[in-house]
Design a protein around this motif. Structure first.
Motif, PDB file in Angstrom:
ATOM      1  N   ASN A  53       0.728  -1.120   0.010  1.00 32.19           N
ATOM      2  CA  ASN A  53       0.121   0.122   0.052  1.00 32.19           C
ATOM      3  C   ASN A  53       0.718   1.364   0.075  1.00 32.19           C
ATOM      4  OD1 ASN A  53      -2.723  -1.287   0.108  1.00 32.19           O
ATOM      5  ND2 ASN A  53      -1.676  -1.828   2.207  1.00 32.19           N
ATOM      6  N   PHE A  54       2.102   1.269  -0.199  1.00 35.61           N
ATOM      7  CA  PHE A  54       3.106   2.604  -0.008  1.00 35.61           C
ATOM      8  C   PHE A  54       2.657   3.241  -1.423  1.00 35.61           C
ATOM      9  CE2 PHE A  54       6.975   4.563  -0.413  1.00 35.61           C
ATOM     10  CZ  PHE A  54       7.130   5.126   0.801  1.00 35.61           C
ATOM     11  N   PRO A  55       2.528   4.642  -1.225  1.00 34.45           N
ATOM     12  CA  PRO A  55       2.491   5.451  -2.139  1.00 34.45           C
ATOM     13  C   PRO A  55       3.558   5.713  -3.105  1.00 34.45           C
ATOM     14  CG  PRO A  55       2.475   6.753  -0.044  1.00 34.45           C
ATOM     15  CD  PRO A  55       2.892   5.315   0.299  1.00 34.45           C
ATOM     16  N   PHE A  56       4.131   4.999  -3.783  1.00 40.38           N
ATOM     17  CA  PHE A  56       5.169   4.987  -4.608  1.00 40.38           C
ATOM     18  C   PHE A  56       5.244   6.184  -5.508  1.00 40.38           C
ATOM     19  CE2 PHE A  56       5.704   0.368  -3.283  1.00 40.38           C
ATOM     20  CZ  PHE A  56       6.947   0.395  -2.721  1.00 40.38           C
ATOM     21  N   ASN A  57       3.900   6.374  -5.991  1.00 41.22           N
ATOM     22  CA  ASN A  57       3.820   7.499  -7.088  1.00 41.22           C
ATOM     23  C   ASN A  57       4.264   8.799  -6.588  1.00 41.22           C
ATOM     24  OD1 ASN A  57       1.787   7.180  -5.108  1.00 41.22           O
ATOM     25  ND2 ASN A  57       0.297   8.121  -7.021  1.00 41.22           N
ATOM     26  N   LYS A  58       4.102   8.972  -5.400  1.00 39.06           N
ATOM     27  CA  LYS A  58       4.373  10.668  -4.810  1.00 39.06           C
ATOM     28  C   LYS A  58       5.495  10.552  -3.873  1.00 39.06           C
ATOM     29  CE  LYS A  58       0.631  11.330  -1.571  1.00 39.06           C
ATOM     30  NZ  LYS A  58       0.117  10.111  -1.123  1.00 39.06           N
ATOM     31  N   ALA A  59       5.983   9.202  -2.987  1.00 41.25           N
ATOM     32  CA  ALA A  59       6.649   9.121  -1.727  1.00 41.25           C
ATOM     33  C   ALA A  59       8.022   8.593  -2.194  1.00 41.25           C
ATOM     34  CB  ALA A  59       6.040   8.796  -0.594  1.00 41.25           C
ATOM     35  N   SER A  60       9.190   8.868  -1.351  1.00 37.80           N
ATOM     36  CA  SER A  60      10.499   8.504  -1.561  1.00 37.80           C
ATOM     37  C   SER A  60      10.608   7.592  -0.227  1.00 37.80           C
ATOM     38  CB  SER A  60      11.518   9.355  -2.079  1.00 37.80           C
ATOM     39  OG  SER A  60      11.807  10.291  -1.038  1.00 37.80           O
ATOM     40  N   ILE A  61      11.634   6.641  -0.318  1.00 33.04           N
ATOM     41  CA  ILE A  61      11.885   6.193   0.948  1.00 33.04           C
ATOM     42  C   ILE A  61      13.343   6.696   1.408  1.00 33.04           C
ATOM     43  CG2 ILE A  61      12.911   3.795   1.687  1.00 33.04           C
ATOM     44  CD1 ILE A  61      10.680   2.579  -0.123  1.00 33.04           C
ATOM     45  N   ASN A  62      13.239   6.936   2.695  1.00 28.81           N
ATOM     46  CA  ASN A  62      14.352   7.796   3.248  1.00 28.81           C
ATOM     47  C   ASN A  62      14.802   7.270   4.617  1.00 28.81           C
ATOM     48  OD1 ASN A  62      15.960  10.053   4.599  1.00 28.81           O
ATOM     49  ND2 ASN A  62      15.318  11.409   2.930  1.00 28.81           N
ATOM     50  N   ILE A  63      15.909   6.513   4.564  1.00 26.82           N
ATOM     51  CA  ILE A  63      16.102   6.004   5.948  1.00 26.82           C
ATOM     52  C   ILE A  63      16.946   7.044   6.792  1.00 26.82           C
ATOM     53  CG2 ILE A  63      16.366   3.468   5.108  1.00 26.82           C
ATOM     54  CD1 ILE A  63      19.227   3.548   5.346  1.00 26.82           C
ATOM     55  N   ARG A  64      17.541   8.038   6.192  1.00 25.57           N
ATOM     56  CA  ARG A  64      18.239   9.128   6.952  1.00 25.57           C
ATOM     57  C   ARG A  64      17.184   9.796   7.880  1.00 25.57           C
ATOM     58  NH1 ARG A  64      22.841  11.737   7.446  1.00 25.57           N
ATOM     59  NH2 ARG A  64      24.041  10.539   5.967  1.00 25.57           N
ATOM     60  N   ALA A  71       8.481   1.022 -14.010  1.00 22.05           N
ATOM     61  CA  ALA A  71       7.217   0.785 -13.413  1.00 22.05           C
ATOM     62  C   ALA A  71       6.575  -0.947 -13.535  1.00 22.05           C
ATOM     63  CB  ALA A  71       6.207   1.821 -14.408  1.00 22.05           C
ATOM     64  N   THR A  72       6.926  -1.513 -14.406  1.00 28.49           N
ATOM     65  CA  THR A  72       6.350  -2.900 -14.603  1.00 28.49           C
ATOM     66  C   THR A  72       6.969  -3.708 -13.364  1.00 28.49           C
ATOM     67  OG1 THR A  72       6.548  -2.516 -16.940  1.00 28.49           O
ATOM     68  CG2 THR A  72       6.300  -4.839 -16.143  1.00 28.49           C
ATOM     69  N   GLN A  73       8.244  -3.648 -13.014  1.00 23.82           N
ATOM     70  CA  GLN A  73       9.108  -4.314 -12.114  1.00 23.82           C
ATOM     71  C   GLN A  73       8.245  -3.791 -10.602  1.00 23.82           C
ATOM     72  OE1 GLN A  73      10.753  -7.000 -12.432  1.00 23.82           O
ATOM     73  NE2 GLN A  73      10.214  -6.727 -14.622  1.00 23.82           N
ATOM     74  N   LEU A  74       8.043  -2.665 -10.458  1.00 21.16           N
ATOM     75  CA  LEU A  74       7.542  -2.087  -9.446  1.00 21.16           C
ATOM     76  C   LEU A  74       6.146  -2.579  -8.968  1.00 21.16           C
ATOM     77  CD1 LEU A  74       7.863  -0.359  -6.824  1.00 21.16           C
ATOM     78  CD2 LEU A  74       7.012   1.450  -7.930  1.00 21.16           C
ATOM     79  N   GLU A  75       5.383  -2.665 -10.298  1.00 25.13           N
ATOM     80  CA  GLU A  75       4.013  -3.234  -9.821  1.00 25.13           C
ATOM     81  C   GLU A  75       4.030  -4.762  -9.773  1.00 25.13           C
ATOM     82  OE1 GLU A  75       2.395  -2.234 -14.006  1.00 25.13           O
ATOM     83  OE2 GLU A  75       2.567  -0.107 -13.597  1.00 25.13           O
ATOM     84  N   ARG A  76       4.786  -5.630 -10.315  1.00 22.91           N
ATOM     85  CA  ARG A  76       5.305  -6.842  -9.823  1.00 22.91           C
ATOM     86  C   ARG A  76       5.330  -6.940  -8.432  1.00 22.91           C
ATOM     87  NH1 ARG A  76       9.337  -9.711 -11.853  1.00 22.91           N
ATOM     88  NH2 ARG A  76       8.288 -11.564 -10.961  1.00 22.91           N
TER      89      ARG A  76
END
Ligand code: CTP
Ligand code: MG
Length: 553
Positions: free
Chosen positions: A428-439, A470-475
């Motif tokens: 359910n992550f909003p990949f379309n607008k958000a980035s992942i930031n471990i900092r 996008a295809t790999q992310l969707e998978r």
């Protein structure tokens, strides 16, 4: 020329050595050992590098008489450790207690006389043990240590014997993680390569990084190496007189051009003079230029880079996260295995998600728990002492090295819960607008429109998953949803003796893109032969041959 540069020495059966029995290495992984001894990442790497410098790699007959072999070698000094393994032939790794033993051994051995061909006379520490005459096989055979991962069938078998998903993930980690011996072999291969590069740059060090040292390595993973030339810059600067001398150096147009020219020469040298090094490819146009080759005697695929200190720092960061809580490694091993089985990751470079990205995604997820299981990278920086300060090419890479300074919050989530929530989180992550930031340990607004944006922990303007389409992310998202759904099914969670359950059920072929998730359990319970028949039928349908025979694929 390949394979000819080895040395060999003959056995003198009458010689009585001063071999003292070797404490055969126990199956204890690097992480567990480090945790027990609470050594810093750098201290562990230095120790292993130094051990490798005192070691040799010896090709030997598979029916070797271990005692005679060790007796012979111990004429040159005390042997600390040794082990045998198979990689297209039998090999032994022998670690002496002192470097003088290597010099003494080298003195006593010969360059082989090669018939019909000529040898490149390079004195490496890759040796061949020749046994005069035929050997009796009455002596006990040495134990060969396994260097490859278990097959998927073996993994399924192991998982079926456990009683919970938590136990399954712990057992999976133990089955896949690098063994003590495998890590020693990796450091030895780096050290053997250093003997070659040292001919050009005597002060250089070849250091492994990536999954060899970050505690998430799986048996069979590649060996990422850095040609570290920092030692050359460390010569003392005499101050005071105002006069100074400088080395005359050849100049290149940029750091990158210099790195490329160094690697191109090293690549050529490894190709032509490196015993056991085959399939050498110079990949100098990549963002991070590298020399790729196979080291046959170890069976390792190696990637040698230069001027890549930031990547070493990311390896230290992942190692640190892996040490803080045992659930981190168990979850990462589980997610990586799941991703590999479903071809989310691949051994071929392309638009796939990489293991490195997946590991950072697990770290990020664990920072989001309530209470968090892992601290943010900014917190690790705050806790750093003055000696931890580290700036590489303008990037602040400071992190605390003393783990005891890190206090963790009480979180008692089970691995089963974490696995389930990991799949829900990324399903359910909003990949379309958000980035992942471990900092920051928080989602950030995506600075660009790439499918998946994971901020590089230290080079903060870079995206480590820029390659993902996008295809790999969707998978990936579809599989996360399917796995989350499966883990909600009682039948999946109940231990069963006749069909894969728990984590093993998540490794069965996915049907996300096919007939729908619900038909999966039914199909899984069918005997293998009928599943294969259905699969074949569906392939035929896709090929358009038997469309009339069946209704659905
Ligand atoms: N790396 C990076 N940025 C990337 C890719 C890789 O900084 N976009 C660094 C990471 O430190 C990574 C290392 O290079 O650990 C090695 O990359 P790779 O071999 O792809 O990953 P590993 O972590 O070694 O995992 P694997 O087991 O798949 O080899
Ligand atoms: Mg790697």
């Amino acid at each position: 020329l390949r394979g000819l540069g080895r040395f060999w020495f003959g056995l003198e059966p009458q010689t009585q050595g001063r071999f003292t029995s070797t404490a055969s290495a126990q199956k204890e992984n690097t992480t567990a050992k480090a945790a027990k001894e609470s050594k810093t990442f750098q201290a562990i790497q230095e120790e292993r590098r130094e051990q490798a410098e005192r070691s040799v790699l010896i090709s030997c007959p598979s029916k070797i008489n271990e005692k005679k072999f060790l007796d012979y070698l111990s004429k040159h000094g005390t042997i600390n450790k040794h082990f045998f393994y198979n990689s297209y032939g039998a090999y032994a790794v022998v670690e002496f207690s002192s470097r003088e033993s290597i010099a003494s051994l080298k003195e006593s051995i010969n360059i082989p006389a090669v018939e019909h061909e000529a040898a490149v006379p390079f004195k490496s520490r890759l040796l061949s043990f020749k046994w005069p005459g035929s050997q009796s096989s009455s002596h006990p055979m040495p134990k060969f240590k396994v260097q490859s991962p278990p097959s998927i069938n073996e993994i399924n078998q192991l998982l079926s014997e456990k009683d919970s998903i938590d136990e399954q993930l712990q057992c999976l980690t133990e089955a896949l993680e690098l063994t003590e011996e495998n890590v020693s072999l990796r450091f030895l291969v780096c050290s053997l390569l250093r003997d070659i590069t040292g001919a050009y740059f005597p002060e250089c060090i070849i250091r492994p990084f990536g999954s060899t040292v970050n505690s998430f390595g799986k048996l069979g993973c590649d060996v990422d190496m850095i040609l570290d030339l920092e030692g050359i810059y460390a010569t003392s600067q005499k101050k005071g007189s105002g006069l100074s001398l400088e080395y005359q150096v050849k100049r290149g147009a940029s750091e990158r051009a210099v790195t490329q020219s160094i690697l191109s020469v090293i690549g050529k040298c490894v190709d032509q003079f490196g015993p056991g090094c085959v399939g050498v490819q110079n990949i100098l146009q990549a963002r991070c230029p590298l020399v790729r080759f196979s080291h046959q005697p170890s069976g390792f695929q190696c990637d040698l880079t230069a001027n890549n200190r930031v990547a070493m720092k990311s390896s230290e960061l992942l190692f640190l996260y892996g040490q803080l809580d045992p659930r981190v490694r168990h979850l990462v091993f589980g997610v990586r295995c799941w991703a590999r089985v479903h071809s989310i990751t691949s051994s071929i470079p392309g638009a796939w998600i990489t293991n490195f990205s997946l590991t950072v995604m697990v770290v990020f997820f664990l920072q989001q728990r309530n209470p968090p299981i892992l601290p943010t990278l900014d917190r690790l920086k705050e806790l750093a002492g003055p000696s931890d300060k580290c700036v590489i090419e303008g990037n602040d890479c400071t992190i605390v090295s003393d783990l005891s300074k890190i206090t963790l919050q009480q979180n008692t989530d089970t691995l089963e819960k974490l696995l389930q929530e990991f799949f829900e989180f990324y399903g359910n992550f909003p990949f379309n607008k958000a980035s992942i930031n471990i900092r920051k340990g928080k989602e950030q607004t995506k600075p660009e429109t790439t499918a998946l944006y994971i901020q590089n922990p230290f080079e903060t303007t870079l995206n480590i998953s820029k390659n993902v389409n996008a295809t790999q992310l969707e998978r990936f998202v579809a599989l996360c949803r399917e796995s989350a759904w499966l883990l909600q099914q009682k039948e999946i969670l109940n231990r069963s003796s006749d069909s894969p359950w728990g984590f093993a059920a998540l490794l069965l072929p996915s049907v996300t893109s096919g007939a729908g998730v619900k038909s999966r359990r039914k199909r899984k319970l069918e005997p293998a032969s009928s599943r294969i028949k259905n699969l074949l039928d569906s392939l035929k349908i896709k090929g358009g041959e038997t469309v009339a025979k069946k209704g659905s694929a």
